[in-house]
Design a protein around this motif. Sequence first.
Motif, mmCIF file in Angstrom:
data_model
loop_
_atom_site.group_PDB
_atom_site.id
_atom_site.type_symbol
_atom_site.label_atom_id
_atom_site.label_comp_id
_atom_site.label_asym_id
_atom_site.label_seq_id
_atom_site.Cartn_x
_atom_site.Cartn_y
_atom_site.Cartn_z
ATOM 1 N N SER A 164 30.194 13.051 20.905
ATOM 2 C CA SER A 164 31.388 13.334 20.095
ATOM 3 C C SER A 164 31.416 14.765 19.566
ATOM 4 O O SER A 164 32.398 15.169 18.944
ATOM 5 N N LEU A 165 30.351 15.513 19.793
ATOM 6 C CA LEU A 165 30.246 16.858 19.220
ATOM 7 C C LEU A 165 31.395 17.768 19.647
ATOM 8 O O LEU A 165 31.701 17.890 20.833
ATOM 9 N N GLU A 166 31.988 18.409 18.647
ATOM 10 C CA GLU A 166 33.011 19.429 18.883
ATOM 11 C C GLU A 166 32.511 20.810 18.453
ATOM 12 O O GLU A 166 32.909 21.820 19.022
ATOM 13 N N VAL A 167 31.635 20.824 17.446
ATOM 14 C CA VAL A 167 31.055 22.075 16.951
ATOM 15 C C VAL A 167 29.544 21.908 16.864
ATOM 16 O O VAL A 167 29.051 20.994 16.192
ATOM 17 N N LEU A 168 28.805 22.792 17.538
ATOM 18 C CA LEU A 168 27.340 22.819 17.462
ATOM 19 C C LEU A 168 26.932 24.241 17.102
ATOM 20 O O LEU A 168 27.135 25.172 17.877
ATOM 21 N N ASP A 169 26.374 24.396 15.911
ATOM 22 C CA ASP A 169 26.037 25.731 15.404
ATOM 23 C C ASP A 169 24.588 25.753 14.940
ATOM 24 O O ASP A 169 24.249 25.221 13.879
ATOM 25 N N LEU A 170 23.727 26.375 15.757
ATOM 26 C CA LEU A 170 22.291 26.496 15.452
ATOM 27 C C LEU A 170 21.881 27.960 15.339
ATOM 28 O O LEU A 170 20.699 28.291 15.448
ATOM 29 N N GLN A 171 22.822 28.835 15.127
ATOM 30 C CA GLN A 171 22.563 30.269 15.098
ATOM 31 C C GLN A 171 21.618 30.676 13.967
ATOM 32 O O GLN A 171 21.457 29.976 12.984
ATOM 33 N N ARG A 172 20.982 31.818 14.153
ATOM 34 C CA ARG A 172 20.111 32.445 13.166
ATOM 35 C C ARG A 172 19.012 31.492 12.684
ATOM 36 O O ARG A 172 18.896 31.171 11.512
ATOM 37 N N ASN A 173 18.209 31.065 13.642
ATOM 38 C CA ASN A 173 16.997 30.299 13.380
ATOM 39 C C ASN A 173 15.862 30.908 14.198
ATOM 40 O O ASN A 173 15.944 32.069 14.615
ATOM 41 N N ASN A 174 14.815 30.132 14.439
ATOM 42 C CA ASN A 174 13.679 30.605 15.247
ATOM 43 C C ASN A 174 13.481 29.715 16.470
ATOM 44 O O ASN A 174 12.355 29.520 16.932
ATOM 45 N N LEU A 175 14.575 29.215 17.001
ATOM 46 C CA LEU A 175 14.509 28.329 18.163
ATOM 47 C C LEU A 175 14.041 29.091 19.403
ATOM 48 O O LEU A 175 14.420 30.246 19.599
ATOM 49 N N SER A 176 13.258 28.440 20.226
ATOM 50 C CA SER A 176 12.717 29.087 21.433
ATOM 51 C C SER A 176 12.892 28.158 22.624
ATOM 52 O O SER A 176 13.419 27.056 22.510
ATOM 53 N N GLY A 177 12.423 28.640 23.781
ATOM 54 C CA GLY A 177 12.534 27.836 24.989
ATOM 55 C C GLY A 177 13.918 27.916 25.597
ATOM 56 O O GLY A 177 14.766 28.709 25.181
ATOM 57 N N PRO A 178 14.179 27.086 26.593
ATOM 58 C CA PRO A 178 15.443 27.166 27.325
ATOM 59 C C PRO A 178 16.593 26.458 26.605
ATOM 60 O O PRO A 178 16.374 25.635 25.713
ATOM 61 N N ILE A 179 17.790 26.782 27.015
ATOM 62 C CA ILE A 179 18.973 26.028 26.595
ATOM 63 C C ILE A 179 18.997 24.761 27.452
ATOM 64 O O ILE A 179 19.040 24.841 28.679
ATOM 65 N N PRO A 180 18.960 23.565 26.838
ATOM 66 C CA PRO A 180 18.939 22.329 27.645
ATOM 67 C C PRO A 180 20.162 22.224 28.549
ATOM 68 O O PRO A 180 21.293 22.441 28.106
ATOM 69 N N ILE A 181 19.935 21.893 29.797
ATOM 70 C CA ILE A 181 21.056 21.802 30.734
ATOM 71 C C ILE A 181 22.004 20.665 30.364
ATOM 72 O O ILE A 181 23.196 20.706 30.689
ATOM 73 N N ASN A 182 21.481 19.645 29.642
ATOM 74 C CA ASN A 182 22.358 18.510 29.327
ATOM 75 C C ASN A 182 23.294 18.804 28.154
ATOM 76 O O ASN A 182 24.073 17.928 27.769
ATOM 77 N N LEU A 183 23.271 20.028 27.614
ATOM 78 C CA LEU A 183 24.346 20.399 26.699
ATOM 79 C C LEU A 183 25.673 20.403 27.453
ATOM 80 O O LEU A 183 26.740 20.310 26.844
ATOM 81 N N GLY A 184 25.585 20.491 28.766
ATOM 82 C CA GLY A 184 26.774 20.410 29.596
ATOM 83 C C GLY A 184 27.426 19.031 29.579
ATOM 84 O O GLY A 184 28.541 18.866 30.074
ATOM 85 N N ASP A 185 26.733 18.029 28.989
ATOM 86 C CA ASP A 185 27.307 16.689 28.871
ATOM 87 C C ASP A 185 28.214 16.547 27.655
ATOM 88 O O ASP A 185 28.894 15.528 27.506
ATOM 89 N N LEU A 186 28.212 17.554 26.784
ATOM 90 C CA LEU A 186 28.992 17.485 25.543
ATOM 91 C C LEU A 186 30.431 17.922 25.818
ATOM 92 O O LEU A 186 30.886 18.973 25.370
ATOM 93 N N THR A 187 31.140 17.096 26.525
ATOM 94 C CA THR A 187 32.441 17.503 27.069
ATOM 95 C C THR A 187 33.535 17.666 26.018
ATOM 96 O O THR A 187 34.605 18.185 26.330
ATOM 97 N N GLU A 188 33.275 17.237 24.780
ATOM 98 C CA GLU A 188 34.246 17.443 23.701
ATOM 99 C C GLU A 188 34.015 18.757 22.963
ATOM 100 O O GLU A 188 34.804 19.134 22.090
ATOM 101 N N LEU A 189 32.939 19.454 23.309
ATOM 102 C CA LEU A 189 32.536 20.645 22.567
ATOM 103 C C LEU A 189 33.580 21.755 22.651
ATOM 104 O O LEU A 189 34.091 22.077 23.723
ATOM 105 N N GLU A 190 33.886 22.332 21.481
ATOM 106 C CA GLU A 190 34.841 23.430 21.399
ATOM 107 C C GLU A 190 34.174 24.741 20.982
ATOM 108 O O GLU A 190 34.650 25.819 21.318
ATOM 109 N N SER A 191 33.073 24.643 20.239
ATOM 110 C CA SER A 191 32.395 25.838 19.748
ATOM 111 C C SER A 191 30.890 25.647 19.864
ATOM 112 O O SER A 191 30.352 24.645 19.366
#
Length: 412
Positions: A164-191
């Motif tokens: 159901s995600l429309e907005v996912l905001d994880l900016q300005r942290n210390n996250l590392s590693g790859p961007i998960p490919i299954n973020l492509g499953d969030l078909t409602e995402l706008e931002s």
Amino acid sequence: MAHENDITYYRCLIILFTVTFASTEKATALLKWKATFQNKNNSLLASWTLSTDACRGWYGVICFNGRTNRLKITDAGVIGTLHDFTFSFLLFLEYVDLSMNQLSGIIPPTIGNLTNLVYLDMSINKISGKIPPQIGSLSKVETLVIFDNHVNGFIPVEIGKMKSLEVLDLQRNNLSGPIPINLGDLTELESLHLYSNQLSGPIPSELANLKNLFDLELCDNQLGRSIPITLGDLTQLKILYLYSNQLSGPISSELANLENLNDLHLFYNQLSGSIPASFGNLRNLHSLHLGDNKLSGSIPITIGDLTELKSVQFYLNQLSGPIPSELGNLKKLTYLDLSDNQLSGPIPISFGNLRNMRSLYLGTNKLSGSIPKEVAYMDNLVVLSISYNEFSGHLPERLCKGGKLENFKSFT
């Protein structure tokens, strides 16, 4: 008849008792959390006492049918952790805003119990540790905001289950590693905001599945390889920020399919090849920033078709050939930086049309000839840098006497 009335009466009593008990239980849970705050005399949360009705008098608490439905204590001066936030007693929460406080420690795995949650904002705190995989259980959440914290580790793949995600905001942290490919499953995402982390690896081509996306910001990370040509399928995009990474290879001409794009920022990477002539299709662009790369070839004359442009930055590349006179069509332009390239020939007379120009950087090129008198009619010009070129003659007198230039670098 009296018997039926008695049954109805007792049913009402049971419902009233249940709701009252539930309300008291939730109040006790919040009070237990409040008791762990370092600043126990928080004035905004002074209303949180057992002597008042949590659903009617507590700051930031809104109830529905006697159940705690919304918790909004943004900028409430809370100093504490989420360790004793009893998620298991607040199962009917739909809206939680804990932003702009001084919450520290980890996000407890029990957050996954809030299966009715639609909105979650924990931004601008001091939260650390990893994002728990249990967050993937929040299948109803439309907005997940955890920016400006100290969260580390990988982005959990379980976020890909939050359909159901429309907005996912994880900016300005210390996250590392790859961007998960299954973020492509969030078909409602706008931002999607993942910028200012330490993410690495490629940009997943699967992000092309996010057909509703209008804001994609992956800048200021360590992402590498080439820009996926599939990003050209995100035709709703208005903002594409990929700057300050380690992206290489050519700029895909497929990006010219993004006809709704307002801002395209690819600067400070290792991109090579030419600027696609097809960029002339991006008629809604306000800013085009390609500086500090390894781009070569000439500036396409089709850039002159982008009449909504206000800012163009091509500095620190290996661009050659003349400055297209077609750039004089960009009458809304306020900022133009073509410095540190290998451009040659004269400054186009058409630059006299750029009456809104405030900052013009042409330094460190191979430009020659005299400065056209038409340039002197840039009445809003504040910064002019044309040093380290091969100009001849004198500056137009009107330009020298204008008195508006705050920063001027000339023929050095």
